[in-house]
Design a protein around this motif. Sequence first.
Motif, short mmCIF file in Angstrom:
data_model
loop_
_atom_site.label_atom_id
_atom_site.label_comp_id
_atom_site.label_asym_id
_atom_site.label_seq_id
_atom_site.Cartn_x
_atom_site.Cartn_y
_atom_site.Cartn_z
N LEU B 10 38.37 44.66 15.51
CA LEU B 10 37.48 44.95 14.38
C LEU B 10 37.00 46.39 14.43
CD1 LEU B 10 35.33 41.68 14.22
CD2 LEU B 10 37.15 42.39 12.67
N SER B 11 36.67 46.88 15.62
CA SER B 11 36.21 48.26 15.76
C SER B 11 37.27 49.24 15.30
CB SER B 11 35.86 48.57 17.21
OG SER B 11 34.98 47.62 17.70
N LEU B 12 38.50 48.93 15.70
CA LEU B 12 39.60 49.82 15.33
C LEU B 12 39.81 49.84 13.82
CD1 LEU B 12 41.55 51.56 16.96
CD2 LEU B 12 43.24 49.75 16.75
N ILE B 13 39.73 48.67 13.21
CA ILE B 13 39.91 48.60 11.75
C ILE B 13 38.82 49.41 11.05
CG2 ILE B 13 39.82 47.05 9.75
CD1 ILE B 13 41.10 44.90 11.57
N ALA B 14 37.60 49.26 11.55
CA ALA B 14 36.49 49.99 10.92
C ALA B 14 36.69 51.49 11.02
CB ALA B 14 35.18 49.60 11.59
#
Lengths: 783, 317
Positions: B10-14
Amino acid sequence: MTFKINKYVIILLLLVCGNMTMAQKHTISGVVRDAGSGELLPSANVYLNSGVGTVTNNYGFFAITTTHPEVILNVSYVGYSAYSQTFTTTKDTVVDIKMLSDNQIEEVVVTDNSSQSRLRSSQFNIANITMKEVSQLPTLLGEHDVLKAMQTMPGIGYGADGMTGLYVRGGSPDQNLILLDGAPVYNANHLFGFLSVFNAEAIKSVSVLKGGFPARYGGRLSSVLDIQMKEGNINETHGMASVGLLSSQLAVEGPINEKTSYLLALRRAYFDLIMWPMCKISDIRDGVGKSSAGYHFTDINAKVNHRLDTKSQIFASFYSGIDKFRSKSEFPSGGYDVDDRFRLKWQNQTATLRYNLTLGNKLFMNSSLIYSRYKYFTKSSVRYDYFESDRYEYSSAKSESALQDWAAKTDFDWYPTENHIIKTGIGITRHRFSPEQSAYESGYSRNASSVADTSYGTKKVKSVDLSTYIEDDWTMTKSLKANVGTRLTLFNVEGRTYTSVEPRASLCYLISDNLSVKAAYSKMTQYVHLVSNSSVGLPTDQWLPSTKKIKPESSDQISAGLQYNSPNYEFTAEGFYKKMNNLIEFREGANYMSYQNWEEKLTSGNGRAYGLEFMAKKSSEHTTGWVSYTLSWSNRKFAELNNGECFPFKYDRRHDISIVAMHSFSKKFDISANWNISSGNRVTLPIARFTDLDGEESVAYSKRNEYRMPLFHRLDVNANLNRPKRRGMATWTFGVYNLYARQNPFYIYTDCEKNEWLGDCRYFMKKVSVLTIVPTISYKIKF
Amino acid sequence: MIFRHLLPTLSLIALLSSCEKEIELATKSNKCIVANALITENEPIAIRIFNGVDYIGKKRSELLENANLTVYCNGELLEEINGINSDSSYRTSVVPKFGEIYSIKIDCQHYPTATASATVPNPIQIKVLQPDSVQMFVDIDGYKTYESSGEVVLSVTDTTDELRYYLLTVTGYVKYPGNPDTVKYRMTPVYNNLTAQPASLSDIMTHMFESADVEHVKDKEYILFSNQNWQGKSTTLRFGLYNFSEKDADIYVMAFDEEYYKYFISKELQRNEDEESLMFSEPVSIYSNVKNGLGLFAGYSMATTKLCSVRDTIYEH
C-alpha cells in the motif's frame, strides 16, 4: 473619519438602548456541557416554552431573561438527547446542564435541532460540520482533516487537487482567519499542503463563516474558521491510539482533580522511516557513497482546563507543529569527496491563556492572552574535500522567515433583556514580521577565518493592531431577528496608522416555522497578506504586513439566502456579491524566489466575486449526507497585470458539486463516500511561437488565466469496522482516495521534444497528476 | 500477519500514484502576422515580417515573403511595398524624421491584417566629464588585469518633455597579439554606491531601484534609466566600468519610447524564466504593439561619444 465613527456608534446605541425594556424580570443562566466528558457545548440551542430562545456562546454559556414565573427550559444539540426542565422561580437562576449524547443512552432519536436554531438565527453564511462527520468522511492516508471536510461545503473550494487550502467565495487562502482556540494559525499545512495541521482527535468543534460576519470577527476578507480544542474529560480518563500509513497518534484526556482536566494529543508522521530503507537499498545498488533523505511532521496539542469556582474558569491551550525535510549525500567525485546537504523546516506554535468569568447572571467575560508564531528555515550546503591536499571548498546558503504575534483581548457577552445579546470587546495584537532573512557562507580552506559570511535580507517590520467592536443580537419580533454591529480597527506600521470602520448587519425573517429568509452586509479589512504564487501550500510563502506602500485589503460583501427545514432535512440557498480592494499579487515575472525587496515584487488591484450556493442535507439516525452546489465567478483587475484588463481568478471555478453520504449499518460497521466534481482551475497557457525583434523564437501567452484546466472529479470511499474491546473500541478503517484513479491535473507545463536528425522541435503540454488512487488503512483503539 | 505484505504494498502504491501525461487543451488558433522593426532617423524603415504559429506542434515561425506593406506618415500614405529586400526585410525608400508618426498596415493572404505605429524619439546629448577617471591596470608583462576599473562621469541632456527611456552600453576595443583585427566587446557598466551625487542623479537611481521592472539589470552589460525626473533638462550620470581594456571605448546611449521599453523588459523577464519557476509564477508575454498580430514596431535614436583618455597604472605582482 471622526464624523463617520460617531455616526455609527450613535446609530448602534440608539438601536440597542431604544429597544430595551426595563421591566423587572429574572434570568436563567448557566452552561451546557456533555454529561460524559464535562466538555462545554458551544452553539447549543436553548429556548423556553414561551418561544424565547438563544444559543450558547463559544464557552457553552447562555442567559435567558423571562417574566414568566414558571417556564420550561429546553436544550437541544445535535447528537444529544433533548434536555427539558421546568423552573418555578421568581429570581435569577444559575443552571449547569449536562446533556447525554447518543452514545450514553440506549435509545435516542437524533434530530438535528441545531439546524432549527440556524433557521431562526440571523447569522447565516455559515458552514458547520460536526467532528463525528469529520471522523466518518473518507480520508487521505487515514488522516481525518477538518479543512478537507470543509471543502465539501458550498462556497468553499480547494486549490490544486488534494490540497487543504480553502478558497472561500472567490477569495484566496490568506483571506481566511484560522483560529485555534482564538489564536491565529498562519500556515495550516503539513506535507506541503496535502494535510492540515489540525489533529481531529484534539478538536471539539469547527465552523466556517463565509459572510455576514458578526462584528466580533475581523482581520480577514473571506472567512473565519473557528476551531475549538477539546477541554479534556473532567470525569474519567480516556485515550486513543492509532496507526496509519502516514502517521501514528496518541491522545489522552482526563481529570487531574475534580476541578481540573487535561488533554494531550500527539501525532507523528514517519515518511522518514519509510525513506530510510529506500535510501539504503539505493546506496547498496549504486555502491558509491551514502545518501539519506527524510520527511516527518510532529503535532502536539495540549490543554488544561481548571474550574476556579462556579462562575469562573481558566484554560491554557498550546499547539506546536513542526515539519522537517532533510537530505544528505556523500560521494567521491574525481579527486575529492562531495558532501551535499539540504534542510527545510517550518513550524507553527500557538498558545492561549483564557479566563472566563460570569459577572452576575447576565454578563459573561472572556479574557485571553494569545501567542502565535510561524517560522520557516532552509539551508543548503555543499563541501568539496580534496584527497591529497588541504584544499577545501565550502558554500552554504540559508534563509528564514518568521512572523510572531502577541495579543491580548477581552470580550463581554451581555444579556440585558430577552430580546438582546450585546457583545463587545477590545483587543490588541503586536505583530513582528521577519521576512526573507538570508545568509551565504563560502570558504576555500579549513581555516575558519577564510570563510566569507554575507547576511542580507529585508527589514524586520513591527506593527500593532488595535480593534474594538460592539454588536447586538436583537430579536425584534417573534419572526424578525437582527445582528447589527460595528468594528473599529487601527493598524500602526512604520509610523503610519491605518484606521477602518467596519459596519456589519444581518437580518433573519421567519416566514413560517420551516422557512426563513436572510440578508447580510459586512465590511472587512485585512492588514496582513500572504505572498504566494503557487497553488501548493509551500512553507516559503510569506506573511507580510500592510506598509506605507502596501495598503490594507478591504472587502464589502452582501449576501441573501433562504433556509427551509423539514424533519431530517435542511435546504439552504444563498447568493453573495463580494467586492475586494487593494488585493496584492506578484508583478509579472516576479516570484518569491527572486532576490528582490518584497514590496517591489508586488502590485495591487481589485477583485469581485459573486455566486449562488445550494445545499441539501439529510440527518437521520443511520444516514447522514449532503449535496452542495456552488455556481460562482471570481475576477481580478490590476493596472499592472494583463494590460490592465479584468481577468479571472486562478481558482475561478464556475461549478463545484460535492456529494457526501455516510451510512451506519450497525454500531460495528459504517461506510462513507465523497464525490466531488468541479470546473478546472484557470491557467495561462502559451498559445503562439514567433520570431521576435531580436530574431529569437519567443513565446506569446494567452491572457492571464484565459484557459481552464480539464474538469476535476474524484470519488473517495471509506469503511469503518468497529470492534468492541474489553476496555473500549477498536476501529479498522479501510478507504481509497480517488477510487477510479482520475488524473486531475495538479499543474500543467510545456516542453519540447527535439529531433536531432531533422533539427526540429515538437512542442506539447503535459499535465502532472498526483494522488491517483491512494489506498488507506488505519487502526485505532479508544479506551 | 496479512499486514506484513499489505502495508509495504500500500505504501508503494501511494508513493507511486503520481503521474504525468501529455494533454491537449483546446486553444484558439493563433496564426497571425509578426512585424518587427526599429526605426530611426535617416535610415529606411526595414520591417521583417514573419508568421506566428500555434505553440503546440512542430511548425516554425517563418518569413512571409508575399505580404503587402503600406506605410503612412502622420496618417497620409507614404509608400506601398510588395516583396522583400535582399536582407529579408520590407524596406522603404523614404527615411523617417524625428517626431513624425509612422504607421504600417500589413496584409497577407490567410492572415488577419496587422497594424502598428511608431515615432522616432529625439536623441539625448551626452558628454564625458572627468575623462581621466577610468583606470586600466596591467600586470608587469603589460597585460590587462581583471580588476581594471574606474568611474565614468557623463553629462546627459534630455531634449524632450515626454517620458523617455535610455539604454547605456559601452563598447571596448582590444587587439590580441598575432591578430591584426580589433575585437569589439561589451563592457560592464554598473552603478557605484557613490556619495555626494547631484540630486538629479539620485532621482535617476531612486527611480531605477524603486522600479521592480529594472532591478535585475544591475548585473547586465547595460544601464537602463528614464528621464522621469529630468525631462528636458541636463543631469550627471556616474557609473563604474569594470573589465576595461585598452584606451578606447565608445559610449552609446539609445533613446526610445515606452513601447520598446516594455518589449525590452518583457524580453528580459522571459529570458530569466525557467521551467521550474513557471510552476510558481505567472509567465511573461513578450510585449507587442502590433494590432491583430505580434512583434514590435518602435522608434529609437542613438547618441554616442568616445571614452579615450584613460590614466594608465602599472600594477606589479
